[in-house]
Write a protein that holds these residues in place. Structure first.
Motif, PDB file in Angstrom:
ATOM      1  N   ILE A  84      26.725  19.872  29.078  1.00 36.85           N
ATOM      2  CA  ILE A  84      28.105  19.949  29.753  1.00 36.85           C
ATOM      3  C   ILE A  84      28.926  18.627  29.996  1.00 36.85           C
ATOM      4  CG2 ILE A  84      27.334  22.180  30.979  1.00 36.85           C
ATOM      5  CD1 ILE A  84      26.950  20.538  33.383  1.00 36.85           C
ATOM      6  N   ASP A  85      30.254  18.774  30.121  1.00 43.50           N
ATOM      7  CA  ASP A  85      30.896  17.457  30.211  1.00 43.50           C
ATOM      8  C   ASP A  85      31.484  17.781  31.578  1.00 43.50           C
ATOM      9  OD1 ASP A  85      32.445  15.385  30.110  1.00 43.50           O
ATOM     10  OD2 ASP A  85      33.500  15.826  28.434  1.00 43.50           O
ATOM     11  N   VAL A  86      31.287  17.169  32.700  1.00 47.14           N
ATOM     12  CA  VAL A  86      32.074  17.286  33.993  1.00 47.14           C
ATOM     13  C   VAL A  86      32.253  15.929  34.672  1.00 47.14           C
ATOM     14  CG1 VAL A  86      30.674  19.418  34.435  1.00 47.14           C
ATOM     15  CG2 VAL A  86      29.536  17.347  35.222  1.00 47.14           C
ATOM     16  N   SER A  88      31.052  14.504  37.460  1.00 50.22           N
ATOM     17  CA  SER A  88      30.366  13.880  38.299  1.00 50.22           C
ATOM     18  C   SER A  88      28.919  14.613  38.436  1.00 50.22           C
ATOM     19  CB  SER A  88      30.652  14.023  39.935  1.00 50.22           C
ATOM     20  OG  SER A  88      30.858  15.315  40.418  1.00 50.22           O
ATOM     21  N   ARG A  89      27.868  14.022  38.915  1.00 50.87           N
ATOM     22  CA  ARG A  89      26.526  14.664  38.779  1.00 50.87           C
ATOM     23  C   ARG A  89      26.605  15.804  39.878  1.00 50.87           C
ATOM     24  NH1 ARG A  89      22.685  14.149  42.843  1.00 50.87           N
ATOM     25  NH2 ARG A  89      20.604  14.354  42.069  1.00 50.87           N
ATOM     26  N   GLU A  90      27.391  15.945  41.003  1.00 51.36           N
ATOM     27  CA  GLU A  90      27.421  16.630  41.882  1.00 51.36           C
ATOM     28  C   GLU A  90      27.993  18.052  41.380  1.00 51.36           C
ATOM     29  OE1 GLU A  90      26.969  13.053  43.794  1.00 51.36           O
ATOM     30  OE2 GLU A  90      28.503  13.499  42.641  1.00 51.36           O
ATOM     31  N   GLU A  91      29.140  17.790  40.397  1.00 44.87           N
ATOM     32  CA  GLU A  91      29.605  19.106  39.587  1.00 44.87           C
ATOM     33  C   GLU A  91      28.440  19.738  38.733  1.00 44.87           C
ATOM     34  OE1 GLU A  91      33.432  20.267  36.882  1.00 44.87           O
ATOM     35  OE2 GLU A  91      33.178  18.428  37.423  1.00 44.87           O
ATOM     36  N   ALA A  92      27.751  18.817  38.063  1.00 46.95           N
ATOM     37  CA  ALA A  92      26.752  19.319  37.334  1.00 46.95           C
ATOM     38  C   ALA A  92      25.645  20.095  37.966  1.00 46.95           C
ATOM     39  CB  ALA A  92      26.023  18.333  36.771  1.00 46.95           C
ATOM     40  N   VAL A  93      25.357  19.615  39.126  1.00 44.57           N
ATOM     41  CA  VAL A  93      24.588  20.233  40.101  1.00 44.57           C
ATOM     42  C   VAL A  93      24.879  21.795  40.742  1.00 44.57           C
ATOM     43  CG1 VAL A  93      23.420  20.226  42.376  1.00 44.57           C
ATOM     44  CG2 VAL A  93      23.320  18.276  40.931  1.00 44.57           C
ATOM     45  N   GLU A  94      26.313  21.667  40.899  1.00 39.04           N
ATOM     46  CA  GLU A  94      26.949  22.791  41.245  1.00 39.04           C
ATOM     47  C   GLU A  94      26.986  23.900  40.311  1.00 39.04           C
ATOM     48  OE1 GLU A  94      28.152  25.762  43.496  1.00 39.04           O
ATOM     49  OE2 GLU A  94      28.066  23.827  44.203  1.00 39.04           O
ATOM     50  N   GLU A 108      16.443  20.960  35.415  1.00 38.89           N
ATOM     51  CA  GLU A 108      16.686  19.686  35.426  1.00 38.89           C
ATOM     52  C   GLU A 108      17.907  19.161  34.981  1.00 38.89           C
ATOM     53  OE1 GLU A 108      14.174  15.563  33.913  1.00 38.89           O
ATOM     54  OE2 GLU A 108      13.040  17.365  34.227  1.00 38.89           O
ATOM     55  N   ILE A 109      18.401  18.137  35.848  1.00 38.30           N
ATOM     56  CA  ILE A 109      19.950  17.759  35.302  1.00 38.30           C
ATOM     57  C   ILE A 109      19.561  16.245  35.193  1.00 38.30           C
ATOM     58  CG2 ILE A 109      22.262  17.386  35.934  1.00 38.30           C
ATOM     59  CD1 ILE A 109      21.474  19.807  38.103  1.00 38.30           C
ATOM     60  N   ARG A 110      20.022  15.738  33.747  1.00 41.49           N
ATOM     61  CA  ARG A 110      20.228  14.517  33.466  1.00 41.49           C
ATOM     62  C   ARG A 110      21.162  13.943  32.648  1.00 41.49           C
ATOM     63  NH1 ARG A 110      14.508  13.763  31.615  1.00 41.49           N
ATOM     64  NH2 ARG A 110      15.353  11.736  31.096  1.00 41.49           N
ATOM     65  N   ARG A 111      21.709  12.826  33.175  1.00 41.51           N
ATOM     66  CA  ARG A 111      23.056  12.467  32.776  1.00 41.51           C
ATOM     67  C   ARG A 111      22.782  11.867  31.241  1.00 41.51           C
ATOM     68  NH1 ARG A 111      26.943   7.676  34.906  1.00 41.51           N
ATOM     69  NH2 ARG A 111      28.266   7.449  33.215  1.00 41.51           N
ATOM     70  N   VAL A 112      23.613  12.024  30.099  1.00 43.32           N
ATOM     71  CA  VAL A 112      23.462  11.343  29.031  1.00 43.32           C
ATOM     72  C   VAL A 112      23.866  10.071  28.791  1.00 43.32           C
ATOM     73  CG1 VAL A 112      24.331  11.814  26.492  1.00 43.32           C
ATOM     74  CG2 VAL A 112      23.757  13.874  28.154  1.00 43.32           C
ATOM     75  N   GLN A 113      23.078   9.342  28.339  1.00 42.56           N
ATOM     76  CA  GLN A 113      23.375   7.726  28.011  1.00 42.56           C
ATOM     77  C   GLN A 113      24.450   7.664  26.942  1.00 42.56           C
ATOM     78  OE1 GLN A 113      19.589   5.994  27.138  1.00 42.56           O
ATOM     79  NE2 GLN A 113      19.399   5.316  28.863  1.00 42.56           N
TER      80      GLN A 113
END
Length: 134
Positions: A84-86, A88-94, A108-113
């Protein structure tokens, strides 16, 4: 920011190679996937067959060795993912909180490098790579 949401279904580590979700579970998940799509945040998604249908390649001593699934002593395995493309991390968690996951499932939520996250020398070393399918 791109994030990968990794589905870790409870009990999937020992699932038979031909196990499939119920039509009801798929229907509920498709509603969730449609919501991600309508919101314009979904980049990609896929489900994975259980580990019993897979293989692992390890490199002890620098030599590849193949082990067919299922794999001993595995507690958690991936069952699929969403990219997904959001904002913030908070939006991904939501978004993950809205998933119709089962009682024993984990996301599990992981930000892409991104390339811009790396120092200049690393960016230069990776310069010109275009080996991805378009």
């Amino acid at each position: 920011m791109r994030f990968m949401m990794l589905m870790i279904p409870g009990g999937y580590a020992t699932a038979a190679p031909d196990v499939m979700p119920s039509a009801k579970a798929v229907e509920e998940m498709m509603k969730y996937n449609e919501a991600l799509k309508r919101a314009g945040v979904l980049l990609a998604l896929d489900g994975l067959h259980p580990p019993s249908a897979g293989a692992r390649v390890s490199f002890k001593g620098g030599k590849p060795a193949v082990t067919d699934g299922p794999f001993a002593e595995v507690k958690e395995v991936l069952g699929g993912y969403w990219m997904i493309d959001v904002r913030s991390r908070e939006e991904a968690v939501e978004w993950a909180r809205r998933c119709p996951a089962g009682e024993n499932d984990v996301i599990e939520i992981r930000r892409v490098q991104e390339m811009s996250d790396f120092p200049e020398d690393v960016q230069k070393a990776a310069e010109g790579f275009s080996g991805l399918k378009a």
